[in-house]
Design a protein around this motif. Structure first.
Motif, PDB file in Angstrom:
ATOM      1  N   ASN A 253       0.826  -1.216   0.000  1.00 48.16           N
ATOM      2  CA  ASN A 253       0.000   0.000   0.000  1.00 48.16           C
ATOM      3  C   ASN A 253       0.856   1.259   0.000  1.00 48.16           C
TER       4      ASN A 253
ATOM      5  N   ARG B 228       2.204   1.765  -3.528  1.00 47.91           N
ATOM      6  CA  ARG B 228       1.149   2.226  -4.437  1.00 47.91           C
ATOM      7  C   ARG B 228       0.843   3.706  -4.225  1.00 47.91           C
ATOM      8  N   SER B 229       0.695   4.109  -2.964  1.00 44.46           N
ATOM      9  CA  SER B 229       0.368   5.516  -2.699  1.00 44.46           C
ATOM     10  C   SER B 229       1.544   6.439  -3.023  1.00 44.46           C
ATOM     11  N   GLU B 230       2.764   5.996  -2.748  1.00 47.42           N
ATOM     12  CA  GLU B 230       3.927   6.827  -3.068  1.00 47.42           C
ATOM     13  C   GLU B 230       4.134   6.955  -4.572  1.00 47.42           C
TER      14      GLU B 230
ATOM     15  N   VAL C  27       1.789   7.112  -6.805  1.00 42.39           N
ATOM     16  CA  VAL C  27       0.825   8.118  -7.271  1.00 42.39           C
ATOM     17  C   VAL C  27       1.245   9.509  -6.786  1.00 42.39           C
ATOM     18  N   THR C  28       1.649   9.613  -5.523  1.00 42.81           N
ATOM     19  CA  THR C  28       2.031  10.905  -4.948  1.00 42.81           C
ATOM     20  C   THR C  28       3.266  11.487  -5.634  1.00 42.81           C
TER      21      THR C  28
ATOM     22  N   GLY D  94      -0.704   4.016 -10.185  1.00 45.16           N
ATOM     23  CA  GLY D  94      -1.070   3.135  -9.083  1.00 45.16           C
ATOM     24  C   GLY D  94      -1.284   1.690  -9.484  1.00 45.16           C
TER      25      GLY D  94
ATOM     26  N   LYS E 205      -4.246  -3.412  -6.395  1.00 44.73           N
ATOM     27  CA  LYS E 205      -4.851  -3.581  -5.087  1.00 44.73           C
ATOM     28  C   LYS E 205      -4.449  -4.915  -4.463  1.00 44.73           C
TER      29      LYS E 205
END
Length: 151
Positions: A54, A57-59, A61-62, A113, A143
């Motif tokens: 997780n 994935r978030s990093e 996108v960020t 992502g 996911k």
């Protein structure tokens, strides 16, 4: 005159009987405790892996860049690293008594992502009890999910 007998305490026989009962109860509880500890180690390792996925994935996108979750030297059982280019975001050491196996050596998350590959990780106790294992899988959408049992 009234005389009180204030001698109180336990006899050696009472103490030995109590210790014998405690020893019997402890020997009954020990196998159940080992199963509990094994389950908790597998659960903890799967939560660590999902947390790293997780984060990657978030990093991705960020930061709008690729972020990689890669196995440590010697395989997934020794841990994994989350990195963006040369920057290491998180390093997770392997959990003792747990074997982690997968057909991939790394998963790369793109800036959208999504994962580069669909992957499955089987986390099993070193005792080899398949009923206590967990399967962490990553879909191409990126996911992660977890379920009991082998992959």
């Amino acid at each position: 005159m009234l005389e009180l007998n204030l001698k109180r305490g336990y006899t050696l026989l009472e103490l030995m009987v109590t210790l014998a009962i405690v020893a019997i109860l402890a020997s009954i509880a020990a196998p159940s405790f080992n199963v509990f500890m094994e389950n908790q180690r597998v659960r903890s390792a799967s939560n660590d892996l999902i947390g790293a996925i997780n984060l990657a994935r978030s990093e991705a996108v960020t930061r709008n860049t690729d972020v990689t979750v890669a196995q440590a030297a010697g395989g997934w059982s020794n841990g994994w690293t989350v990195s963006a280019g040369t920057a290491v975001l998180r390093t997770v050491d392997g959990v003792g008594g747990i074997t982690v196996s997968s057909g991939v050596t790394s998963v790369i998350y793109g800036s959208n992502g999504r994962a580069s590959v669909a992957a499955e990780f089987t986390l099993a106790p070193s005792s080899g009890t398949a009923s206590r294992s967990k399967c962490v899988s990553i879909s191409l959408s990126g996911k992660p999910s977890s379920e009991s049992g082998s992959c």
